[in-house]
Write an enzyme that holds these catalytic residues in place. Sequence first.
Site, PDB file in Angstrom:
ATOM      1  N   ASP A 153      -3.849  -2.743   4.415  1.00 31.65           N
ATOM      2  CA  ASP A 153      -4.441  -2.298   3.148  1.00 31.65           C
ATOM      3  C   ASP A 153      -5.914  -1.959   3.383  1.00 31.65           C
ATOM      4  OD1 ASP A 153      -4.703  -1.663   0.514  1.00 31.65           O
ATOM      5  OD2 ASP A 153      -4.463  -3.701  -0.251  1.00 31.65           O
ATOM      6  N   HIS A 226       2.715   6.400  -1.659  1.00 31.34           N
ATOM      7  CA  HIS A 226       1.589   5.729  -2.315  1.00 31.34           C
ATOM      8  C   HIS A 226       0.259   6.380  -1.962  1.00 31.34           C
ATOM      9  CE1 HIS A 226      -1.040   2.642  -3.887  1.00 31.34           C
ATOM     10  NE2 HIS A 226      -1.526   2.395  -2.680  1.00 31.34           N
TER      11      HIS A 226
END
Length: 312
Positions: A153, A226
């Site tokens: 992330d 995403h």
Amino acid sequence: MNTQLSELAQPGAISNPNTFAEYLTFIFKEKIENDEVTKIFAKIQIIEKSIAQKDPSADLSLTIGISNKGWSTVFPDVQAPSLLHDFIAMTDGERNFPSTPGDIFVMIKSERMDLNFQAAKYIATALQPVADLIEDIQGFKYLDNRDMIDFVDGTENPKNEARFNAVLVENDSDIHQGGTYLTVQRYVDRQGLWDKQTTEYQEQVIGRTKLDDIELDDDKKPAWAHNNKSKVIIDDQEIKMLRQNRPFGNAMEHGTMFIGFAASPEILDISLKQMIYADENGNYDRLLDFVEAKTGTHYFVPSQALMNTFAD
């Protein structure tokens, strides 16, 4: 933008995430005196300095955000930032981004969980006369900066001058320059459903490879990935934000705290709208099939110069 603007910012808002973080959300009680709030915020700055001195190598910092609803209570004599507004709930099909309460948000981060907890305990006690603590979430670095669904992330976070340009407010009154807009969402993973997917499909959902965190080629990456749907493009130029996300939770329930900073809340809103609302081709962010947003609040993180007025 001159890098000198970064000297006006709360340091925690423009630095990288630390190993440990704690996120406190408060709402004000009714009928409180502003003088009392001022004294408490001055005390919070003392708490930060006192605990940080215990172990300077732990790099402890507090980052404080104020919502549109809470602004007049904290800063009754300071006009609110020009773009500060409430988080607007969003729903499309089974996907939901709720708007939830929050007047004050405090992000505590450092390399020591115990120092974060001590700061959180003292801050909660200090604010208790005027505000209720409604959420306390402890985040942490997981493996090599992965979220709890095992993908890295924050790979595309801007750095150095590009970060300051993306995050810090320049076009507002002098007192707000060096501030930043913040959106906070707490996501809970649907781990069982995610684990049933093949690695190939998971990589398509995220838009990056799982093992070595390499972005998929355009011809292999779906429009609903995403990192496609969350990316903001204006006039053919990508507009960055800074994500200081951290995983939270345990084996029973876990997820990600989305902590997004930007120079304009419009960038954060556009990203979220692209994620949740299906486009003309029916594409939305497929990651939302596997995570559920439980909270959603906008804040403004005042400049350090404005925060220092409490000490005066």
